[in-house]
Design an enzyme around this catalytic site. Sequence first.
Site, short mmCIF file in Angstrom:
data_model
loop_
_atom_site.label_atom_id
_atom_site.label_comp_id
_atom_site.label_asym_id
_atom_site.label_seq_id
_atom_site.Cartn_x
_atom_site.Cartn_y
_atom_site.Cartn_z
N HIS A 124 0.81 -1.22 0.00
CA HIS A 124 0.00 0.00 0.00
C HIS A 124 0.85 1.28 0.00
O HIS A 124 0.33 2.36 -0.24
CB HIS A 124 -0.99 0.00 1.17
CG HIS A 124 -0.38 0.24 2.52
ND1 HIS A 124 -0.09 -0.76 3.42
CD2 HIS A 124 -0.01 1.38 3.13
CE1 HIS A 124 0.42 -0.26 4.52
NE2 HIS A 124 0.47 1.06 4.37
N ASP A 154 0.16 -7.72 1.48
CA ASP A 154 0.51 -6.29 1.55
C ASP A 154 2.02 -6.10 1.51
O ASP A 154 2.58 -5.33 2.29
CB ASP A 154 -0.08 -5.64 2.80
CG ASP A 154 0.01 -4.11 2.74
OD1 ASP A 154 0.12 -3.57 1.63
OD2 ASP A 154 -0.01 -3.47 3.82
N SER A 228 4.63 2.61 7.80
CA SER A 228 4.29 1.43 7.01
C SER A 228 5.46 0.96 6.17
O SER A 228 6.10 1.74 5.47
CB SER A 228 3.10 1.74 6.09
OG SER A 228 1.93 1.93 6.82
#
Length: 482
Positions: A124, A154, A228
């Site tokens: 992402h 992911d 992230s």
Amino acid sequence: MTRLFQPASSVRQVRLPSWFALLVASILPLLLIQSASAQSLPDFTGLVEENSAAVVNISTVSEPDPRTQQTPFSERELEQMPDFFRHFFGGPQSPFGGGSAQPRRSMGSGFIVSEDGYVLTNNHVIEGADEVMVRLNDRRELPATVVGTDPRSDMAVLKIEDDEPLPVVRIGQSSELKPGQWVFAIGSPFGFDYTVTSGIVSATGRSLPTENYVPFIQTDVAINPGNSGGPLFNMDGEVVGINSQIYTRSGGFMGVSFAIPIDDAMNVFRQLRDGGSVARGWLGVLIQEVNRDLAESFGLSRPRGALVAEVMPDSPAAQAGLQAGDIVLAYEGEAIERSADLPPKVGRTPVGDQVDLTVLRQGKERTIEVEIGRLPEEEGAGTTPGAPSGSAGGPLGMQVEPLPDQLASRLDIAGGVLVTEVGQGPAFQAGIRRNDVITELNRQAISGIEDFRAAVSNLPSDRAVSVRIIREGRATYLVMKP
């Protein structure tokens, strides 16, 4: 000459009050405990200095698509407008869109895993990006190529190149993590490069609603937007996870964060690097949790295992003889305590491997050998949700009728009965609703009305029984207490 020191015998003795002695005696142990606790807290200084060089900041740029810019009119309406109005409402100088849109920029973290420049991050972070730049802590900025992505886990693999040597992290083993161990993260939350946060492992093997095939590591390490894709380190300075998600109601950190285990991440990395795609093991069943009532109805002493609600046609499970109503208790000798334990084990199994499943069927344990297949894009061994209550008659508080041939053909089932009404009673309390199809009652297959009546007449009155239904094409087990 003034004496600075005096013999102990010549010093005047002072008698302290008894309450003062008690106060000192009570406070001193607390001070000693606090001092010992402070000394036992970990020092991250050396670990951060050693590992920061291999952690990178990732920035992306996505160019706007003129076709998706917002206007108050549809594309068809714009085409039918005179040139002047079309220019005003949708042209390049339009106040509602057109050339005024700016490129979208985002930021995340990552880390270098090999000297030839492979970088791991979250999918992402770079999804939809037209340009990806990687910045090292020595301020080098290098363009990155996307080697491959795996949205299911992911994860994304990037590649950078430079004439100067690239620092790399040391890879640990997430399988050795235990709740309570200290861990720390390095990343760029809100664009603040190389921010260090620490905490402990809260749990391992967490299954999230968005992904059944990743057994996430749960920590209380502060993770925020920008973290992230960054690494989660153990106290040996080894990467044990990739920070990926947080649980939040505010949009910011609330004490619960999740990381992809590095064991799983490196498996995905190797497949993306070598083949450009990821192959996961596939069993071909829909499973659900075994709660206390279901455990009682199936003869288990306590809730455990994964209940097979449906076996997909032509799947590895179907070919091996697995049946709806089986409870998977072990996978290759490893106990399955919760239904969420099964999908990660299946997903990590190489396609084509033979595995042994220990299942409970009709109250007896048996071993079934299955050849693991490859997970299709939209299939899985996922957990089906619990069924809601419905809204009349009969001993169970519901009415049924023969299953129409057309519906049986559409559902691809050989038999069952269709629930036409549900009133107050055991069926309502179990969660059965109108238009459910009952295919099994109290472990007895239901092919038609006669089977259903016979099963109802033989229901015990002193324990819960299982009911297998099909709702909206999905099978699930409910528990009924006659």
